[in-house]
Design a protein around this motif. Structure first.
Motif, PDB file in Angstrom:
ATOM      1  N   LEU A 126      33.361  53.126  28.941  1.00 17.40           N
ATOM      2  CA  LEU A 126      32.527  53.880  29.886  1.00 17.40           C
ATOM      3  C   LEU A 126      33.314  54.512  31.022  1.00 17.40           C
ATOM      4  O   LEU A 126      32.792  55.372  31.731  1.00 17.40           O
ATOM      5  CB  LEU A 126      31.464  52.958  30.504  1.00 17.40           C
ATOM      6  CG  LEU A 126      30.471  52.332  29.550  1.00 17.40           C
ATOM      7  CD1 LEU A 126      29.584  51.339  30.299  1.00 17.40           C
ATOM      8  CD2 LEU A 126      29.639  53.403  28.871  1.00 17.40           C
ATOM      9  N   ALA A 127      34.563  54.083  31.218  1.00 19.16           N
ATOM     10  CA  ALA A 127      35.305  54.527  32.408  1.00 19.16           C
ATOM     11  C   ALA A 127      36.797  54.612  32.126  1.00 19.16           C
ATOM     12  O   ALA A 127      37.300  54.052  31.151  1.00 19.16           O
ATOM     13  CB  ALA A 127      35.041  53.553  33.558  1.00 19.16           C
ATOM     14  N   HIS A 128      37.491  55.294  33.017  1.00 22.78           N
ATOM     15  CA  HIS A 128      38.953  55.305  33.001  1.00 22.78           C
ATOM     16  C   HIS A 128      39.411  54.918  34.398  1.00 22.78           C
ATOM     17  O   HIS A 128      38.635  54.943  35.356  1.00 22.78           O
ATOM     18  CB  HIS A 128      39.514  56.651  32.556  1.00 22.78           C
ATOM     19  CG  HIS A 128      39.087  57.812  33.388  1.00 22.78           C
ATOM     20  ND1 HIS A 128      39.828  58.285  34.442  1.00 22.78           N
ATOM     21  CD2 HIS A 128      37.979  58.602  33.321  1.00 22.78           C
ATOM     22  CE1 HIS A 128      39.197  59.316  34.989  1.00 22.78           C
ATOM     23  NE2 HIS A 128      38.079  59.526  34.334  1.00 22.78           N
ATOM     24  N   ALA A 129      40.680  54.537  34.526  1.00 23.25           N
ATOM     25  CA  ALA A 129      41.157  54.001  35.798  1.00 23.25           C
ATOM     26  C   ALA A 129      42.613  54.358  36.038  1.00 23.25           C
ATOM     27  O   ALA A 129      43.352  54.709  35.118  1.00 23.25           O
ATOM     28  CB  ALA A 129      40.990  52.479  35.822  1.00 23.25           C
ATOM     29  N   ARG A 130      43.003  54.215  37.295  1.00 22.12           N
ATOM     30  CA  ARG A 130      44.388  54.435  37.727  1.00 22.12           C
ATOM     31  C   ARG A 130      44.671  53.441  38.837  1.00 22.12           C
ATOM     32  O   ARG A 130      43.834  53.246  39.728  1.00 22.12           O
ATOM     33  CB  ARG A 130      44.541  55.865  38.232  1.00 22.12           C
ATOM     34  CG  ARG A 130      45.851  56.192  38.856  1.00 22.12           C
ATOM     35  CD  ARG A 130      46.869  56.590  37.813  1.00 22.12           C
ATOM     36  NE  ARG A 130      48.079  56.971  38.533  1.00 22.12           N
ATOM     37  CZ  ARG A 130      49.258  56.952  38.001  1.00 22.12           C
ATOM     38  NH1 ARG A 130      49.395  56.588  36.762  1.00 22.12           N
ATOM     39  NH2 ARG A 130      50.311  57.322  38.684  1.00 22.12           N
ATOM     40  N   ALA A 131      45.814  52.812  38.805  1.00 20.11           N
ATOM     41  CA  ALA A 131      46.152  51.803  39.813  1.00 20.11           C
ATOM     42  C   ALA A 131      47.436  52.164  40.542  1.00 20.11           C
ATOM     43  O   ALA A 131      48.290  52.866  40.019  1.00 20.11           O
ATOM     44  CB  ALA A 131      46.307  50.433  39.156  1.00 20.11           C
ATOM     45  N   GLY A 132      47.554  51.650  41.746  1.00 19.26           N
ATOM     46  CA  GLY A 132      48.741  51.822  42.557  1.00 19.26           C
ATOM     47  C   GLY A 132      48.837  50.690  43.558  1.00 19.26           C
ATOM     48  O   GLY A 132      48.080  49.728  43.504  1.00 19.26           O
ATOM     49  N   ASP A 133      49.774  50.795  44.470  1.00 18.22           N
ATOM     50  CA  ASP A 133      49.998  49.682  45.391  1.00 18.22           C
ATOM     51  C   ASP A 133      50.382  50.166  46.777  1.00 18.22           C
ATOM     52  O   ASP A 133      50.780  51.322  46.972  1.00 18.22           O
ATOM     53  CB  ASP A 133      51.127  48.807  44.860  1.00 18.22           C
ATOM     54  CG  ASP A 133      52.458  49.545  44.931  1.00 18.22           C
ATOM     55  OD1 ASP A 133      53.272  49.222  45.810  1.00 18.22           O
ATOM     56  OD2 ASP A 133      52.674  50.467  44.138  1.00 18.22           O
ATOM     57  N   ARG A 169      26.434  60.187  34.164  1.00 14.92           N
ATOM     58  CA  ARG A 169      25.156  59.476  34.063  1.00 14.92           C
ATOM     59  C   ARG A 169      25.333  57.962  34.112  1.00 14.92           C
ATOM     60  O   ARG A 169      24.373  57.236  34.359  1.00 14.92           O
ATOM     61  CB  ARG A 169      24.430  59.865  32.772  1.00 14.92           C
ATOM     62  CG  ARG A 169      24.007  61.334  32.728  1.00 14.92           C
ATOM     63  CD  ARG A 169      23.411  61.683  31.400  1.00 14.92           C
ATOM     64  NE  ARG A 169      24.470  61.570  30.384  1.00 14.92           N
ATOM     65  CZ  ARG A 169      24.293  61.712  29.084  1.00 14.92           C
ATOM     66  NH1 ARG A 169      23.083  61.952  28.608  1.00 14.92           N
ATOM     67  NH2 ARG A 169      25.295  61.618  28.247  1.00 14.92           N
ATOM     68  N   HIS A 170      26.544  57.467  33.896  1.00  9.24           N
ATOM     69  CA  HIS A 170      26.796  56.026  33.889  1.00  9.24           C
ATOM     70  C   HIS A 170      27.211  55.484  35.255  1.00  9.24           C
ATOM     71  O   HIS A 170      27.450  54.285  35.389  1.00  9.24           O
ATOM     72  CB  HIS A 170      27.857  55.682  32.852  1.00  9.24           C
ATOM     73  CG  HIS A 170      27.421  55.967  31.458  1.00  9.24           C
ATOM     74  ND1 HIS A 170      28.296  56.360  30.477  1.00  9.24           N
ATOM     75  CD2 HIS A 170      26.199  55.938  30.875  1.00  9.24           C
ATOM     76  CE1 HIS A 170      27.634  56.549  29.345  1.00  9.24           C
ATOM     77  NE2 HIS A 170      26.356  56.305  29.575  1.00  9.24           N
ATOM     78  N   PHE A 171      27.294  56.339  36.258  1.00  6.13           N
ATOM     79  CA  PHE A 171      27.759  55.894  37.581  1.00  6.13           C
ATOM     80  C   PHE A 171      26.918  54.737  38.122  1.00  6.13           C
ATOM     81  O   PHE A 171      27.463  53.716  38.555  1.00  6.13           O
ATOM     82  CB  PHE A 171      27.758  57.064  38.575  1.00  6.13           C
ATOM     83  CG  PHE A 171      28.091  56.647  39.979  1.00  6.13           C
ATOM     84  CD1 PHE A 171      29.394  56.360  40.339  1.00  6.13           C
ATOM     85  CD2 PHE A 171      27.097  56.515  40.941  1.00  6.13           C
ATOM     86  CE1 PHE A 171      29.710  55.964  41.638  1.00  6.13           C
ATOM     87  CE2 PHE A 171      27.401  56.124  42.234  1.00  6.13           C
ATOM     88  CZ  PHE A 171      28.714  55.847  42.572  1.00  6.13           C
ATOM     89  N   GLN A 172      25.605  54.855  38.132  1.00  8.36           N
ATOM     90  CA  GLN A 172      24.750  53.800  38.678  1.00  8.36           C
ATOM     91  C   GLN A 172      24.856  52.515  37.866  1.00  8.36           C
ATOM     92  O   GLN A 172      24.836  51.411  38.426  1.00  8.36           O
ATOM     93  CB  GLN A 172      23.290  54.269  38.759  1.00  8.36           C
ATOM     94  CG  GLN A 172      23.053  55.331  39.799  1.00  8.36           C
ATOM     95  CD  GLN A 172      23.428  54.871  41.204  1.00  8.36           C
ATOM     96  OE1 GLN A 172      23.346  53.703  41.556  1.00  8.36           O
ATOM     97  NE2 GLN A 172      23.869  55.813  42.024  1.00  8.36           N
ATOM     98  N   HIS A 173      24.985  52.647  36.573  1.00  5.53           N
ATOM     99  CA  HIS A 173      25.151  51.459  35.729  1.00  5.53           C
ATOM    100  C   HIS A 173      26.460  50.746  36.074  1.00  5.53           C
ATOM    101  O   HIS A 173      26.488  49.520  36.211  1.00  5.53           O
ATOM    102  CB  HIS A 173      25.130  51.869  34.255  1.00  5.53           C
ATOM    103  CG  HIS A 173      25.364  50.726  33.327  1.00  5.53           C
ATOM    104  ND1 HIS A 173      24.453  49.720  33.160  1.00  5.53           N
ATOM    105  CD2 HIS A 173      26.416  50.431  32.524  1.00  5.53           C
ATOM    106  CE1 HIS A 173      24.936  48.832  32.299  1.00  5.53           C
ATOM    107  NE2 HIS A 173      26.119  49.253  31.900  1.00  5.53           N
ATOM    108  N   LEU A 174      27.523  51.510  36.227  1.00  6.82           N
ATOM    109  CA  LEU A 174      28.811  50.912  36.607  1.00  6.82           C
ATOM    110  C   LEU A 174      28.732  50.272  37.983  1.00  6.82           C
ATOM    111  O   LEU A 174      29.321  49.213  38.216  1.00  6.82           O
ATOM    112  CB  LEU A 174      29.925  51.961  36.550  1.00  6.82           C
ATOM    113  CG  LEU A 174      30.275  52.486  35.167  1.00  6.82           C
ATOM    114  CD1 LEU A 174      31.322  53.582  35.265  1.00  6.82           C
ATOM    115  CD2 LEU A 174      30.741  51.364  34.255  1.00  6.82           C
TER     116      LEU A 174
END
Length: 103
Positions: free
Chosen positions: A6-13, A28-33
């Motif tokens: 349902l989502a993708h991500a990016r990480a940093g520090d 449309r999945h924002f509220q569900h997430l």
């Protein structure tokens, strides 16, 4: 289902603080997430890494979230002995979280 469906991500520090941007693949999945990926669930997911605090910033116009996790990088780039002191790969840990399918 797995969050990465349902989502993708990016990480940093920044020091010993991890930053993960999580974005819905379908707006449309924002509220569900928002209901599924809470600060409490993220804190529990990263507890084994010593996480002491999680703050979620909602970014509704971008259909995403910014999670800030404290004390999860074992001291950060200059202080950690782990192979990923930057925490770049930790977005995959979050994306492996199980979530309910959208209704």
């Amino acid at each position: 289902m797995i969050l990465h469906q349902l989502a993708h991500a990016r990480a940093g520090d920044k020091g010993n603080r991890l930053n993960i941007g999580l974005f819905a693949r379908d707006p449309r999945h924002f509220q569900h997430l928002a209901a599924e990926v809470t600060e409490e669930r993220v804190m529990a997911l990263f507890a084994h890494r010593g996480c002491t605090k999680v703050v979620r910033y909602d970014l509704p116009r971008l259909h995403g979230f910014n999670f800030v996790l404290d004390d999860v990088l074992e001291g950060g780039v200059n202080g950690a002995l782990n192979l990923d002191g930057h925490g770049k790969t930790l977005s995959f840990l979050l994306l492996g979280m199980e979530v309910a399918p959208p209704g």
